[in-house]
Enzyme design. Structure first.
Site, mmCIF file in Angstrom:
data_model
loop_
_atom_site.group_PDB
_atom_site.id
_atom_site.type_symbol
_atom_site.label_atom_id
_atom_site.label_comp_id
_atom_site.label_asym_id
_atom_site.label_seq_id
_atom_site.Cartn_x
_atom_site.Cartn_y
_atom_site.Cartn_z
ATOM 1 N N TYR A 134 -83.637 31.214 58.328
ATOM 2 C CA TYR A 134 -84.468 31.627 57.349
ATOM 3 C C TYR A 134 -83.712 29.998 56.796
ATOM 4 C CZ TYR A 134 -81.112 34.085 54.187
ATOM 5 O OH TYR A 134 -79.524 34.295 53.940
ATOM 6 N N ASP A 186 -70.814 32.747 47.062
ATOM 7 C CA ASP A 186 -71.185 33.776 46.289
ATOM 8 C C ASP A 186 -70.625 34.361 47.253
ATOM 9 O OD1 ASP A 186 -72.915 34.092 47.526
ATOM 10 O OD2 ASP A 186 -74.992 34.445 44.822
ATOM 11 N N HIS A 199 -80.960 35.669 47.777
ATOM 12 C CA HIS A 199 -81.303 36.254 48.536
ATOM 13 C C HIS A 199 -83.113 36.699 48.304
ATOM 14 C CE1 HIS A 199 -77.615 37.658 48.258
ATOM 15 N NE2 HIS A 199 -77.781 37.610 49.772
HETATM 16 P P1 MGD Z 1 -80.486 39.357 44.306
HETATM 17 O O1 MGD Z 1 -80.823 40.516 43.539
HETATM 18 O O2 MGD Z 1 -80.551 39.285 46.354
HETATM 19 O O3 MGD Z 1 -79.227 38.574 43.998
HETATM 20 O O4 MGD Z 1 -76.739 37.807 43.652
HETATM 21 P P2 MGD Z 1 -78.704 37.340 43.901
HETATM 22 O O5 MGD Z 1 -78.786 36.569 44.554
HETATM 23 O O6 MGD Z 1 -79.210 36.792 41.680
HETATM 24 O O7 MGD Z 1 -81.351 38.152 44.245
HETATM 25 C C1 MGD Z 1 -82.990 37.986 44.486
HETATM 26 C C2 MGD Z 1 -83.759 37.675 43.957
HETATM 27 O O8 MGD Z 1 -84.525 37.147 43.980
HETATM 28 C C3 MGD Z 1 -83.966 39.267 42.895
HETATM 29 O O9 MGD Z 1 -84.906 38.998 41.390
HETATM 30 C C4 MGD Z 1 -85.825 39.288 43.870
HETATM 31 O O10 MGD Z 1 -86.532 40.351 43.216
HETATM 32 C C5 MGD Z 1 -86.095 37.943 44.377
HETATM 33 N N1 MGD Z 1 -87.283 38.257 45.258
HETATM 34 C C6 MGD Z 1 -86.700 38.643 46.144
HETATM 35 N N2 MGD Z 1 -87.632 38.366 46.864
HETATM 36 C C7 MGD Z 1 -88.162 37.561 46.748
HETATM 37 C C8 MGD Z 1 -89.666 36.667 46.791
HETATM 38 O O11 MGD Z 1 -90.259 36.778 47.778
HETATM 39 N N3 MGD Z 1 -90.696 36.143 45.857
HETATM 40 C C9 MGD Z 1 -89.884 35.981 45.004
HETATM 41 N N4 MGD Z 1 -90.795 35.004 43.791
HETATM 42 N N5 MGD Z 1 -88.704 36.373 44.370
HETATM 43 C C10 MGD Z 1 -88.089 36.942 45.597
HETATM 44 C C11 MGD Z 1 -76.242 38.152 44.621
HETATM 45 C C12 MGD Z 1 -74.975 37.531 44.559
HETATM 46 O O12 MGD Z 1 -73.751 38.612 43.304
HETATM 47 C C13 MGD Z 1 -74.179 37.426 45.659
HETATM 48 S S1 MGD Z 1 -75.325 37.342 47.238
HETATM 49 C C14 MGD Z 1 -72.516 37.954 45.720
HETATM 50 S S2 MGD Z 1 -72.263 38.061 47.248
HETATM 51 C C15 MGD Z 1 -72.143 38.041 44.667
HETATM 52 N N6 MGD Z 1 -71.372 39.758 44.675
HETATM 53 C C16 MGD Z 1 -70.664 40.335 43.816
HETATM 54 C C17 MGD Z 1 -69.517 40.879 43.524
HETATM 55 O O13 MGD Z 1 -69.270 41.434 45.268
HETATM 56 N N7 MGD Z 1 -69.643 41.712 42.771
HETATM 57 C C18 MGD Z 1 -70.353 41.268 40.940
HETATM 58 N N8 MGD Z 1 -69.740 41.997 40.631
HETATM 59 N N9 MGD Z 1 -71.292 40.331 41.247
HETATM 60 C C19 MGD Z 1 -71.457 39.724 41.948
HETATM 61 N N10 MGD Z 1 -72.007 38.744 42.670
HETATM 62 C C20 MGD Z 1 -72.549 38.556 43.409
HETATM 63 P P1 MGD Z 2 -67.648 44.129 48.992
HETATM 64 O O1 MGD Z 2 -68.437 45.542 49.011
HETATM 65 O O2 MGD Z 2 -67.881 43.047 47.869
HETATM 66 O O3 MGD Z 2 -68.269 43.592 51.039
HETATM 67 O O4 MGD Z 2 -69.528 42.221 51.976
HETATM 68 P P2 MGD Z 2 -68.160 42.579 51.304
HETATM 69 O O5 MGD Z 2 -68.176 41.271 50.517
HETATM 70 O O6 MGD Z 2 -67.208 42.285 52.475
HETATM 71 O O7 MGD Z 2 -66.346 44.582 49.278
HETATM 72 C C1 MGD Z 2 -65.612 45.427 50.271
HETATM 73 C C2 MGD Z 2 -65.237 46.312 49.766
HETATM 74 O O8 MGD Z 2 -63.954 45.272 49.324
HETATM 75 C C3 MGD Z 2 -65.355 47.616 48.772
HETATM 76 O O9 MGD Z 2 -64.803 48.835 49.408
HETATM 77 C C4 MGD Z 2 -64.646 47.707 47.690
HETATM 78 O O10 MGD Z 2 -63.920 48.595 47.420
HETATM 79 C C5 MGD Z 2 -63.446 46.105 48.686
HETATM 80 N N1 MGD Z 2 -62.700 45.366 47.555
HETATM 81 C C6 MGD Z 2 -62.533 45.471 45.664
HETATM 82 N N2 MGD Z 2 -61.554 45.044 45.312
HETATM 83 C C7 MGD Z 2 -60.964 44.601 46.025
HETATM 84 C C8 MGD Z 2 -59.131 44.159 46.137
HETATM 85 O O11 MGD Z 2 -58.890 43.473 45.193
HETATM 86 N N3 MGD Z 2 -58.814 44.744 47.513
HETATM 87 C C9 MGD Z 2 -59.217 45.282 48.225
HETATM 88 N N4 MGD Z 2 -58.458 45.765 49.719
HETATM 89 N N5 MGD Z 2 -60.407 45.660 48.456
HETATM 90 C C10 MGD Z 2 -60.862 45.595 47.358
HETATM 91 C C11 MGD Z 2 -70.422 41.573 51.305
HETATM 92 C C12 MGD Z 2 -71.874 41.360 51.393
HETATM 93 O O12 MGD Z 2 -72.718 42.445 52.013
HETATM 94 C C13 MGD Z 2 -72.977 40.121 51.056
HETATM 95 S S1 MGD Z 2 -72.033 38.427 50.334
HETATM 96 C C14 MGD Z 2 -74.175 40.175 50.872
HETATM 97 S S2 MGD Z 2 -74.831 39.309 49.639
HETATM 98 C C15 MGD Z 2 -74.830 41.244 51.518
HETATM 99 N N6 MGD Z 2 -75.052 42.129 50.180
HETATM 100 C C16 MGD Z 2 -75.341 44.287 50.344
HETATM 101 C C17 MGD Z 2 -75.658 44.739 48.773
HETATM 102 O O13 MGD Z 2 -75.936 44.043 47.904
HETATM 103 N N7 MGD Z 2 -76.390 46.138 49.568
HETATM 104 C C18 MGD Z 2 -76.086 46.491 50.414
HETATM 105 N N8 MGD Z 2 -76.199 47.963 50.648
HETATM 106 N N9 MGD Z 2 -75.356 45.463 51.462
HETATM 107 C C19 MGD Z 2 -75.162 44.093 51.855
HETATM 108 N N10 MGD Z 2 -74.752 43.757 52.640
HETATM 109 C C20 MGD Z 2 -74.488 42.540 52.488
HETATM 110 MO MO 4MO Z 3 -73.757 37.179 49.340
#
Ligand code: MGD
Ligand code: MGD
Ligand code: 4MO
Length: 855
Positions: free
Chosen positions: A395, A165, A135
Site C-alpha cells: 500500500y 512511531d 493504518h
Molecule cells: P489506528 O487505530 O491504526 O491507530 O496509531 P493510529 O495510527 O492512530 O488508526 C487508524 C484509524 O483509521 C482508525 O481510527 C480507523 O478507524 C481508521 N480507519 C481504518 N480504516 C479506515 C478506512 O477504510 N476508512 C476510513 N475513513 N478510516 C479508516 C498507531 C500508533 O500508535 C502506532 S503505529 C504506534 S507504533 C504507536 N505505539 C504506541 C505505543 O507503543 N504505546 C502507546 N502508549 N501509544 C502508542 N501510539 C502509537
Molecule cells: P510492543 O508491544 O510495543 O511491540 O511492535 P513492537 O514495538 O515490537 O513492544 C514489545 C514488548 O516490549 C512488549 O512485550 C512490552 O512489554 C515490552 N516493553 C515495554 N517497555 C519496555 C522496556 O522499557 N524495555 C523492554 N526491554 N521491553 C519493554 C509494534 C508493531 O506491532 C507496530 S509498530 C504496529 S503499528 C502493529 N500494531 C499491532 C497492534 O496494535 N496489535 C497487534 N495485535 N499487533 C500489532 N502489530 C504491530
Molecule cells: Mo506502529
C-alpha cells in the site's frame, strides 16, 4: 453450496475467505490452499526438514471483522452536529457533547465542499488541514496512501509530518551507526529465518513479542517457526518487564528490567565483552570504526563510572550475576537479536531516550560480527525464503495517488501504472505530536524525518509556514488519536476551540474523534468495496514485508456485500467532494475504484501468471517460492565479507554512498560507526544524543521528580487482540476475550495489570474498577492481578478505540481505557519528533464514583 458464495478479502490480521449468503456475511476463515496452489519451501537445519502448512493464518482482529462490519457503531448516514449551523452560530464549544442528526449526502457534500472552498478563498493556502492514523482497512487502491493522498493533493491542504512511531529509537538513533534509513533503522531481513535455524546458537528477544504483534500484519505466520526453534533446542532469552506471550510460548529465560533502563544493561554486556575480549576483534577492526571511543565511556575513562553489571543493577533492578551470565553466553554463542517484534520496533524504542536503546542494540550485534552466519537481527518473524523478484506493490507504494513524493510510488508504481501526477502546492505541515499546540497556540515545530538520508532528519518542520494561513478546517480521517497519541486529553481542548471553524470526520465507526466533528462522513469497510492486495505487504518503510509470511499470497478484495446504509467507499466520498469542486477528472482520471484495481493487476507481475478472469474467480494467487539454490543471499552477509551489496534492493540512494556505489553501509565512512559521524557533525555536545551511545536516566522513571508522587511505572505496548483501535470496542467479539476487556457491572473495562503485592499495598483486588491517574488525567480500568509483572511496574495496552469521559471532555476521568491520556507528550530526545509513551508514572486507587453505561 446452499446458496453461499465464497469471496476473498485482506485484513491487517491476514487474508480471509468470506462466505456470503443472501447479501450477508455469514462466516470468515483463513485461506486453505488447494491442489493447484504452489507448494511451500523447506528449510533443512540440524538434519531436520521443516515445511510450513499450505494455508494462511489469521489473528483475533482478522477473524473479528464480521462483527466489525455489522457493528452497531457503524456510521450509516452522513451526520451533522445538532447545534452546528454553517450559516450562523457554530458552537464549537459543544463539540464532544451535543448530539447528531442525520442529513442527506447532498447536504453533507454541500457543506464540506462549500467549507473547503470558503476557508481556502478567505484565508489562503494552508487553511485546510488533514490528518489520519497510521493504518487502514487493507488494500492498495482505497488505502489512504492512494485515494486520500490524491484527494488532498488535488484540493491543496496542510499536511501532517508523521513521527516514525513504530521505529522511534531506531529512526532517531540507530540509523546514525549503520544507515538503513529506508527501513527507518531496521536491518535487512533476507534469508535470516534459514540462517537463524541453521547457525544461531542463541536468540535474544529484547522488547520483542511477535506472538502478540505478528511483526506487523504477519498474522500467526511466525508461530510455527518459533515452534521449530523449540524443536531445535536453541536457547532463548526474553528481556521485557512483562512476561509476554512470546516468552510464555517459547519458554527460556525471562529477565525483567525496569522500563527505559535497558541501555544500562546493554552497556554492561558490552563492558563484559570488552573486559573478556569476547567480541569479534577481526570484524571490529575491518568493518567498524570508533569502538575505542565507546569503550572509553563504557570503561569509565570519560566519566569515572565503569558500566559494570554491578553498576547497572540498581538502575535496571536486574542482578549483576544475571547480566554477567547473559553477557558470557552471548559472547560465546552465535546469537540472533530480536530487538522489537519485527527486526526493529519494540516498546523500548518508545521510551525516554529510546534512541540510546536502539543504538545499543545495533552496536552489540556489530561487536559480535553483524551479518556473519548466525549473527544477525530477528526472532524468526521476518526473512522467510520467498521469491522477492515477483513484483506486487504494497500500500505504501501509493496506488493511484499520482503522488511521486509523498509515498514510495516513485520507486516502481508510478512507472508501471501510468497515472497523472498529483502535487500538493501547499508547503505547510504540522508535526503529528504537536497538532493540538499548533491549533491552540498557533505555532509548533519539530524535527522532520526523511527516510532517504541519514542527515535529512536534522531539518525542522515549522508551523505556520511563511505566507500560509493558520488551519481553519480540520478534515480528520478516522478517529484514533484519543487512544493512540500521547497526553491525548489535549485533543479534547483542541476540538472544543473556536480556532477550528469546521471539523469534518470521515470514519467507519462512531468512536473517538468522530464524536467531536461538525460533519461526519460515513465510510464503508473493505468488505463493501473493490480492492486488491497482498498478505502483509505494505512496502515503503518495510520493504518486502511479505517476508514475514510462509507464502506470498496476492488476493482480490472482492466487494463481498453492498455498502451498509448510506455509507460509501472513501474513494467515492472523495470523488463526490471532488465533483463539487469541479475536480472530477482530476481526482480519478475517469476511472472507478474497480477500474483502478484492474489496472493495478495489469501493472504487476500478476498479469504474467494468471488471467484477470481467473484471478477474479479464484480470488487469490500463491507465488511459488524459488528453488533452494536461488534463494536470496543472507542479509548483511555481503557487509561481513567486505564485498559489494548483493541483497535484492536498490537502497540506499546512490548519493548516500560517500565512496563507491554499492560498497559499504550508508554511513559517511561506509563502516559501522560506533562513534556516529553524522551526530558528531550535527551537534557533538548534545548530551541527549552524543555521537556514542550512552545511558541517560528517564525524566519520568524511578528517582525522577514525578516519582515523588507517582510510584508505578506504566508500560503501554501494542494490544494483543486488537490492531490499535481497530477491533476494539464497537461490540466486536474481541470484547468478549477476557484478556482484552473485563466485564464488570455490565461495562467492558480496559484492563490494567499489576503485581498482587502492589495491589494489596493499595487495598485493591482482582476485578476492581480502578482509577489510574497522574497530573495529565485519569482513566478507569478493570484491575487484573498478575505475577507476569515485577513490583513497581504496571501494564495496560495502548489503543482503546473510543473516548468516553464521565463528565466534561478533557477534564474528567475517562471510562473506556484511553491510557494515552496519561502518557507524556515530551519528545524521545530533544532533537527529534518521537513519542516516549512508555516512560510514564502513575498511581492507582479504587474508583467509587459514578460510571457510564456501556451503551
Ligand atoms: P489506528 O487505530 O491504526 O491507530 O496509531 P493510529 O495510527 O492512530 O488508526 C487508524 C484509524 O483509521 C482508525 O481510527 C480507523 O478507524 C481508521 N480507519 C481504518 N480504516 C479506515 C478506512 O477504510 N476508512 C476510513 N475513513 N478510516 C479508516 C498507531 C500508533 O500508535 C502506532 S503505529 C504506534 S507504533 C504507536 N505505539 C504506541 C505505543 O507503543 N504505546 C502507546 N502508549 N501509544 C502508542 N501510539 C502509537
Ligand atoms: P510492543 O508491544 O510495543 O511491540 O511492535 P513492537 O514495538 O515490537 O513492544 C514489545 C514488548 O516490549 C512488549 O512485550 C512490552 O512489554 C515490552 N516493553 C515495554 N517497555 C519496555 C522496556 O522499557 N524495555 C523492554 N526491554 N521491553 C519493554 C509494534 C508493531 O506491532 C507496530 S509498530 C504496529 S503499528 C502493529 N500494531 C499491532 C497492534 O496494535 N496489535 C497487534 N495485535 N499487533 C500489532 N502489530 C504491530
Ligand atoms: Mo506502529
Amino acid at each position: 453450496e446452499n446458496g453461499e458464495k465464497r469471496y476473498v478479502t485482506g485484513t491487517n490480521g491476514g487474508p480471509l475467505f468470506v462466505y456470503v449468503k443472501d447479501g450477508k456475511i455469514v462466516r470468515v476463515t483463513p485461506i486453505e490452499f488447494d491442489e493447484e496452489d504452489a507448494d511451500p519451501w523447506t528449510i533443512t537445519a540440524h538434519g531436520k526438514k521443516f515445511t510450513p502448512p499450505k494455508r494462511t493464518t489469521a489473528t483475533a482482529y482478522g477473524m473479528g471483522w464480521k462483527s466489525l462490519v455489522y457493528s452497531p457503531d457503524r456510521l450509516l448516514y452522513p451526520m451533522k452536529r445538532v447545534d452546528f449551523d454553517v450559516n450562523g452560530d457554530r458552537h464549537p464549544e459543544n463539540r464532544g457533547v451535543s448530539g447528531y442528526e442525520r442529513i442527506s449526502w447532498d447536504e453533507a457534500l454541500d457543506i464540506v465542499g462549500g467549507e473547503i472552498a470558503r476557508v481556502r478563498q478567505t484565508y489562503g493556502p494552508g487553511a485546510v488541514y488533514h490528518s489520519r492514523g497510521s493504518h487502514h482497512n487493507w488494500g492498495t487502491v482505497g488505502y489512504f496512501t492512494s485515494a486520500s493522498n490524491r484527494f488532498f493533493n488535488c484540493i491543496g491542504a496542510t499536511g501532517m509530518a508523521a513521527n516514525p512511531d513504530s521505529w522511534e529509537g531506531f529512526a532517531w538513533g540507530a540509523v546514525h551507526h549503520y544507515g538503513n534509513t529506508v527501513r527507518r533503522g531496521g536491518a535487512e531481513p533476507y534469508s535470516t529465518v534459514e540462517d537463524c535455524m541453521k547457525n544461531a546458537e542463541m536468540i535474544v528477544f529484547w522488547s520483542s513479542d511477535p506472538e502478540s504483534t505478528s511483526g506487523v500484519y504477519g498474522a500467526q505466520e511466525g508461530t510455527i517457526r518459533r515452534d521449530w526453534v523449540k524443536q531445535l533446542n536453541i536457547p532463548v532469552v526474553h528481556i521485557d518487564p512483562y512476561l509476554n506471550s512470546t516468552a510464555s510460548f517459547m519458554g527460556g529465560r525471562w529477565i525483567a528490567p525496569r522500563p527505559a533502563t535497558d541501555t544500562a544493561m546493554a552497556l554492561a554486556i558490552a563492558y563484559v565483552w570488552l573486559q573478556n575480549g569476547t567480541y569479534d576483534k577481526d570484524y571490529v577492526a575491518k568493518r567498524t570504526q570508533g569502538l575505542e571511543k565507546w569503550a572509553e565511556y563504557i570503561n569509565g575513562e570519560t566519566d569515572g563510572i565503569p558500566k559494570t553489571p554491578e553498576w547497572q543493577a540498581p538502575i535496571t533492578g536486574v542482578e549483576a550475576r544475571v547480566v554477567r551470565a547473559l553477557a558470557e553466553e552471548w559472547g560465546k554463542r552465535k546469537t540472533y537479536l530480536a530487538c522489537g517484534g519485527l527486526h526493529s520496533f519494540g516498546s523500548a524504542c518508545r521510551t525516554a531516550y529510546g534512541t540510546e536503546w536502539a543504538r545499543a542494540m545495533v552496536c552489540l550485534v556489530a561487536m559480535q560480527g553483524m551479518g556473519k552466519e548466525g549473527v544477525n537481527f530477528g526472532g524468526l518473524q521476518y526473512g522467510t525464503p520467498l521469491d522477492t523478484h515477483f513484483w506486487f506493490p504494497g500500500y505504501a507504494e501509493g496506488g493511484f495517488s499520482g503522488d511521486y513524493m509523498g509515498n514510495a510510488s516513485g520507486v516502481q508504481m508510478y512507472n508501471r501504472m501510468p497515472q497523472s501526477p498529483s502535487v500538493n502546492s501547499e508547503y505547510q505541515r504540522i508535526p503529528r505530536l504537536r497538532i493540538p499546540e499548533a491549533i491552540l497556540e498557533g505555532h509548533a515545530e519539530a524535527f522532520d524525518m526523511d527516510n532517504s538520508t541519514i542527515h535529512g532528519q536534522f531539518r525542522k518542520v515549522r508551523y505556520p509556514a511563511p505566507g500560509h494561513s493558520p488551519v481553519k478546517l480540520f478534515y480528520k480521517y478516522g478517529g484514533s488519536y484519543f487512544g493512540t497519541q500521547p497526553e491525548s486529553n489535549r485533543y479534547a481542548d483542541m476540538y472544543r476551540s473556536d480556532k477550528l471553524e469546521c471539523v469534518v470526520n470521515q470514519s467507519v465507526w462512531m468512536e473517538g474523534e468522530a464524536r467531536f466533528a461538525d460533519i461526519i462522513l460515513p465510510a464503508c469497510t473493505t468488505f463493501e468495496r473493490w480492492d486488491i492486495g497482498e498478505f502483509a505487504n505494505c512496502g515503503g518503510y518495510i520493504e518486502k514485508s511479505y517476508l514475514q509470511n510462509n507464502h506470498r499470497v496476492v488476493f482480490m478484495q472482492h466487494k463481498c456485500i453492498e455498502p451498509l446504509g448510506q455509507s460509501k467507499s472513501d474513494f467515492d466520498i472523495f470523488q463526490a467532494i471532488a465533483n463539487r469542486l469541479g475536480l472530477w477528472q482530476v481526482f480519478s482520471e475517469g476511472n472507478t475504484e474497480y477500474d483502478w484495481v484492474r489496472r493495478c493487476f495489469a501493472a504487476t507481475d500478476m498479469s504474467k501468471v494468471i488471467s484477470w478472469r481467473q484471478f477474479l474467480k479464484k480470488g487469490y494467487y500463491v507465488v511459488p517460492p524459488l528453488p533452494e539454490n536461488r534463494r536470496d543471499p543472507l542479509a548483511l552477509n555481503w557487509f561481513a565479507r567486505g564485498v559489494k551489496k548483493d541483497t535484492p534492493e536498490l537502497t540506499p540512494l546512490p548519493s548516500e554512498y560517500y565512496g563507491r556505489y554499492g560498497e559499504g553501509l550508508q554511513t559517511p565512512s561506509g563502516k559501522f560507526e560506533f562513534e556516529a559521524q553524522s551526530l558528531k557533525r550535527f551537534d557533538p555536545d548534545d548530551k541527549e544524543r552524543l555521537p556514542i551511545c550512552t545511558y541517560i536516566p528517564s525524566w519520568e522513571g524511578v528517582g525522577s521528580e514525578p516519582y515523588e508522587k507517582y510510584k508505578l511505572q506504566l508500560i503501554s505496548p501494542h494490544s494483543k487482540f486488537s490492531f490499535h483501535t481497530m477491533g476494539d470496542g464497537k461490540d466486536s467479539f474481541i470484547n468478549d476475550i477476557e484478556q482484552h476487556r473485563m466485564l464488570i457491572d455490565g461495562y467492558f473495562y480496559w484492563i490494567f495489570r499489576m503485581n498482587p503485592k502492589d495491589a494489596s499495598a493499595r487495598g485493591l483486588k482482582q476485578g476492581d474498577i480502578v482509577e489510574v491517574y497522574n497530573d495529565r488525567g485519569s482513566v478507569l480500568c478493570g484491575l487484573d492481578l498478575t505475577e507476569r509483572l515485577p513490583m513497581g511496574i504496571v501494564h495496560s495496552y495502548e489503543s482503546c478505540s473510543d473516548y468516553r469521559p464521565v463528565g466534561e471532555p478533557g477534564k474528567s476521568p475517562e471510562q473506556n481505557g484511553c491510557i494515552n491520556i496519561l502518557t507524556p507528550k515530551r519528545f524521545i530526545t530533544k532533537n527529534a519528533h518521537g513519542l516516549a509513551v512508555n516512560s510514564c508514572l502513575v498511581e492507582v486507587r479504587k474508583w467509587e464514583g459514578e460510571c457510564l453505561k456501556w451503551k
